[in-house]
Design a protein around this motif. Structure first.
Motif, PDB file in Angstrom:
ATOM      1  N   ARG A   1       0.844  -1.206   0.000  1.00 44.81           N
ATOM      2  CA  ARG A   1       0.000   0.000   0.000  1.00 44.81           C
ATOM      3  C   ARG A   1       0.879   1.256   0.000  1.00 44.81           C
ATOM      4  NH1 ARG A   1      -2.966  -3.726  -0.634  1.00 44.81           N
ATOM      5  NH2 ARG A   1      -2.315  -3.061  -2.703  1.00 44.81           N
ATOM      6  N   VAL A   2       2.015   1.165   0.667  1.00 48.31           N
ATOM      7  CA  VAL A   2       2.938   2.312   0.685  1.00 48.31           C
ATOM      8  C   VAL A   2       3.512   2.525  -0.716  1.00 48.31           C
ATOM      9  CG1 VAL A   2       5.050   3.259   1.687  1.00 48.31           C
ATOM     10  CG2 VAL A   2       3.491   1.911   3.113  1.00 48.31           C
ATOM     11  N   VAL A   3       3.868   1.432  -1.378  1.00 47.69           N
ATOM     12  CA  VAL A   3       4.381   1.523  -2.757  1.00 47.69           C
ATOM     13  C   VAL A   3       3.322   2.156  -3.658  1.00 47.69           C
ATOM     14  CG1 VAL A   3       5.077   0.170  -4.784  1.00 47.69           C
ATOM     15  CG2 VAL A   3       5.997  -0.411  -2.519  1.00 47.69           C
ATOM     16  N   GLU A   4       2.079   1.723  -3.467  1.00 48.68           N
ATOM     17  CA  GLU A   4       0.957   2.269  -4.242  1.00 48.68           C
ATOM     18  C   GLU A   4       0.837   3.795  -4.029  1.00 48.68           C
ATOM     19  OE1 GLU A   4      -2.604  -0.610  -4.594  1.00 48.68           O
ATOM     20  OE2 GLU A   4      -3.117   0.903  -3.076  1.00 48.68           O
ATOM     21  N   ALA A   5       0.931   4.215  -2.783  1.00 46.18           N
ATOM     22  CA  ALA A   5       0.846   5.647  -2.460  1.00 46.18           C
ATOM     23  C   ALA A   5       1.994   6.403  -3.130  1.00 46.18           C
ATOM     24  CB  ALA A   5       0.886   5.856  -0.947  1.00 46.18           C
ATOM     25  N   PHE A   6       3.189   5.809  -3.070  1.00 45.88           N
ATOM     26  CA  PHE A   6       4.356   6.435  -3.713  1.00 45.88           C
ATOM     27  C   PHE A   6       4.119   6.576  -5.215  1.00 45.88           C
ATOM     28  CE2 PHE A   6       8.405   6.175  -5.953  1.00 45.88           C
ATOM     29  CZ  PHE A   6       9.086   7.242  -5.364  1.00 45.88           C
ATOM     30  N   GLN A   7       3.540   5.538  -5.822  1.00 49.91           N
ATOM     31  CA  GLN A   7       3.276   5.576  -7.264  1.00 49.91           C
ATOM     32  C   GLN A   7       2.212   6.626  -7.611  1.00 49.91           C
ATOM     33  OE1 GLN A   7       2.558   1.357  -7.561  1.00 49.91           O
ATOM     34  NE2 GLN A   7       4.548   0.988  -8.545  1.00 49.91           N
ATOM     35  N   MET A   8       1.192   6.783  -6.761  1.00 50.17           N
ATOM     36  CA  MET A   8       0.178   7.823  -6.999  1.00 50.17           C
ATOM     37  C   MET A   8       0.818   9.206  -7.029  1.00 50.17           C
ATOM     38  SD  MET A   8      -3.147   7.030  -4.706  1.00 50.17           S
ATOM     39  CE  MET A   8      -3.221   5.399  -4.028  1.00 50.17           C
ATOM     40  N   ARG A   9       1.889   9.336  -6.271  1.00 51.01           N
ATOM     41  CA  ARG A   9       2.572  10.622  -6.134  1.00 51.01           C
ATOM     42  C   ARG A   9       3.604  10.856  -7.247  1.00 51.01           C
ATOM     43  NH1 ARG A   9       4.918  14.711  -5.652  1.00 51.01           N
ATOM     44  NH2 ARG A   9       5.545  15.905  -3.815  1.00 51.01           N
ATOM     45  N   PHE A  10       4.362   9.783  -7.573  1.00 58.50           N
ATOM     46  CA  PHE A  10       5.536   9.985  -8.440  1.00 58.50           C
ATOM     47  C   PHE A  10       5.579   9.146  -9.718  1.00 58.50           C
ATOM     48  CE2 PHE A  10       7.247  11.311  -4.233  1.00 58.50           C
ATOM     49  CZ  PHE A  10       7.646  12.594  -4.575  1.00 58.50           C
ATOM     50  N   ASN A  11       4.773   8.100  -9.803  1.00 57.86           N
ATOM     51  CA  ASN A  11       4.800   7.245 -10.999  1.00 57.86           C
ATOM     52  C   ASN A  11       3.368   6.861 -11.350  1.00 57.86           C
ATOM     53  OD1 ASN A  11       5.767   5.733 -13.126  1.00 57.86           O
ATOM     54  ND2 ASN A  11       6.405   3.986 -11.865  1.00 57.86           N
ATOM     55  N   GLN A  12       2.612   7.872 -11.778  1.00 58.40           N
ATOM     56  CA  GLN A  12       1.165   7.728 -11.893  1.00 58.40           C
ATOM     57  C   GLN A  12       0.725   6.765 -12.990  1.00 58.40           C
ATOM     58  OE1 GLN A  12       0.132  11.935 -12.145  1.00 58.40           O
ATOM     59  NE2 GLN A  12      -0.116  12.073  -9.924  1.00 58.40           N
ATOM     60  N   GLU A  13       1.637   6.400 -13.904  1.00 56.62           N
ATOM     61  CA  GLU A  13       1.271   5.452 -14.967  1.00 56.62           C
ATOM     62  C   GLU A  13       1.223   4.024 -14.421  1.00 56.62           C
ATOM     63  OE1 GLU A  13       4.039   7.623 -15.611  1.00 56.62           O
ATOM     64  OE2 GLU A  13       2.540   9.047 -16.356  1.00 56.62           O
ATOM     65  N   ASN A  14       1.804   3.811 -13.259  1.00 56.35           N
ATOM     66  CA  ASN A  14       1.870   2.440 -12.728  1.00 56.35           C
ATOM     67  C   ASN A  14       1.503   2.403 -11.249  1.00 56.35           C
ATOM     68  OD1 ASN A  14       2.452  -0.264 -12.264  1.00 56.35           O
ATOM     69  ND2 ASN A  14       4.647   0.128 -11.951  1.00 56.35           N
ATOM     70  N   VAL A  15       0.210   2.555 -10.956  1.00 54.62           N
ATOM     71  CA  VAL A  15      -0.230   2.487  -9.564  1.00 54.62           C
ATOM     72  C   VAL A  15      -0.680   1.058  -9.289  1.00 54.62           C
ATOM     73  CG1 VAL A  15      -1.778   3.452  -7.826  1.00 54.62           C
ATOM     74  CG2 VAL A  15      -0.929   4.909  -9.667  1.00 54.62           C
ATOM     75  N   SER A  16       0.293   0.204  -9.001  1.00 56.43           N
ATOM     76  CA  SER A  16       0.011  -1.229  -8.883  1.00 56.43           C
ATOM     77  C   SER A  16       0.391  -1.789  -7.523  1.00 56.43           C
ATOM     78  CB  SER A  16       0.814  -1.970  -9.950  1.00 56.43           C
ATOM     79  OG  SER A  16       2.204  -1.707  -9.730  1.00 56.43           O
ATOM     80  N   GLY A  17       1.199  -1.053  -6.789  1.00 58.93           N
ATOM     81  CA  GLY A  17       1.712  -1.591  -5.527  1.00 58.93           C
ATOM     82  C   GLY A  17       2.892  -2.524  -5.747  1.00 58.93           C
ATOM     83  N   ILE A  18       3.229  -2.726  -7.024  1.00 62.22           N
ATOM     84  CA  ILE A  18       4.378  -3.594  -7.351  1.00 62.22           C
ATOM     85  C   ILE A  18       5.561  -2.717  -7.756  1.00 62.22           C
ATOM     86  CG2 ILE A  18       5.232  -5.363  -8.949  1.00 62.22           C
ATOM     87  CD1 ILE A  18       2.123  -6.137  -9.171  1.00 62.22           C
ATOM     88  N   VAL A  19       6.712  -2.994  -7.169  1.00 59.16           N
ATOM     89  CA  VAL A  19       7.892  -2.162  -7.443  1.00 59.16           C
ATOM     90  C   VAL A  19       8.530  -2.582  -8.758  1.00 59.16           C
ATOM     91  CG1 VAL A  19      10.094  -1.323  -6.558  1.00 59.16           C
ATOM     92  CG2 VAL A  19       8.300  -1.997  -4.959  1.00 59.16           C
ATOM     93  N   ASP A  20       8.298  -1.814  -9.806  1.00 58.64           N
ATOM     94  CA  ASP A  20       9.006  -2.059 -11.060  1.00 58.64           C
ATOM     95  C   ASP A  20      10.299  -1.235 -11.049  1.00 58.64           C
ATOM     96  OD1 ASP A  20       7.701   0.373 -11.162  1.00 58.64           O
ATOM     97  OD2 ASP A  20       7.516   0.348 -13.340  1.00 58.64           O
ATOM     98  N   ILE A  21      11.119  -1.430 -12.077  1.00 56.38           N
ATOM     99  CA  ILE A  21      12.427  -0.770 -12.128  1.00 56.38           C
ATOM    100  C   ILE A  21      12.279   0.754 -12.100  1.00 56.38           C
ATOM    101  CG2 ILE A  21      14.507  -0.457 -13.550  1.00 56.38           C
ATOM    102  CD1 ILE A  21      14.403  -3.194 -12.425  1.00 56.38           C
TER     103      ILE A  21
END
Ligand SMILES: [Zn+2]
Length: 294
Positions: free
Chosen positions: A242-262
């Protein structure tokens, strides 16, 4: 005038020394009810109580947002950015619902940079917007409009200046309450704000360097968690996805999956690099025995 002179003599008598460098001139004295305050001597060690700005959407229309945020006995915010901001003398108008020095009730159970209950240390800014559906990944209404963004930029710029707020301390509700809150969502224009000098944003060149590095040797999940924590996120021991998801909503909006891609990892370490120093990023990335990510 007579009263002040009496108080002044009394203060001088108390210090017992007229050569003290304490400024006891009348200008430093304020008469209160039953006592007098002196501001002749002031401390150096201090900072602002307000350290964070937390951005939200209301998930309600204009009328409901206003009604809820002014009448509810459970929730409030310091500021509201209306759906269609009015103008006054050619400038857009934001609503202040709670004064800065009062606590508004916007954050709830929350953590950022090892602090919790952010209502104590933050200002809450609500923006009228219907929000998004996490299931479909789609907007539920209109995107944030141009006037809202312009108004938000002017308001936050003023608050950042007034309270010396760090770029990494301008956060979304989802950043401080991951899993529990999903606003202001992946359609919020964080990059646009960063271009206007508001909030953190990674440098493209640094991202490219980390992309190249991580495509050969990706960081471990432990290293990613450590970096997220260093950046400011809490709850990593409880719900890292869920933290990864929140980070993605903030900084990597194309990939809000909760999965850490490269790319997510490259953005994260670029931010550590920029705001916490290259040494910190390198220290987190020291080889460990933990198996590397995918
Ligand atoms: Zn919120």
């Amino acid at each position: 005038m007579k009263k002040y002179t009496t108080v002044l003599s009394l203060l001088l008598a108390m210090t017992g020394c007229t050569s003290s460098n304490q400024d006891t001139s009348e200008a430093t004295l304020t008469e209160k009810e039953g006592y007098v305050l002196s501001k002749g001597e002031r401390a150096v060690a201090k900072n602002h109580r307000i350290r964070f700005l937390v951005l939200h959407y209301t998930a309600l229309d204009q009328a409901q947002s206003f009604e809820t945020l002014t009448r509810s006995e459970l929730v409030s915010a310091n500021y509201l950015i209306p759906d269609r901001p009015k103008t006054y003398k050619g400038l857009l108008v934001a609503d202040q619902l709670v004064d800065d020095h009062d606590r508004s009730w916007h954050a709830g159970v929350s953590q950022w940079k090892n602090r919790s209950n952010l209502n104590d240390t933050s200002l809450g800014i609500e923006i009228v917007n219907a929000g998004w559906d996490q299931g479909t990944g789609q907007l539920l209404g209109e995107p944030y409009n141009e006037q809202q963004i312009e108004l938000l930029i002017s308001l936050t710029r003023d608050l950042v200046r007034k309270y010396d707020i760090e770029p990494t301390d301008i956060v979304g509700h989802s950043d401080i309450a991951p899993g529990r809150k999903i606003d202001p969502g992946p359609f919020f224009p964080w990059k646009r704000l960063a271009e206007a000098g508001i909030g953190a944003w990674p440098d493209e060149g640094t991202i490219d360097n980390y992309l190249a590095r991580f495509s050969v040797s990706p960081p471990s999940m432990i290293q990613v968690a450590k970096a997220l924590q260093t950046y400011g996120y809490g709850y990593l021991d409880q719900q890292p996805e869920r933290v990864v998801e929140a980070f993605q909503m903030r900084f990597n909006q194309e990939n809000v999956s909760g999965i850490v891609d490269i790319r997510t990892a490259a953005i994260l370490f670029s931010l550590i690099d920029k705001y916490h120093g290259k040494d910190k990023a390198s220290a987190i990335l020291l080889p460990s025995e933990v198996a590397a990510l995918g």
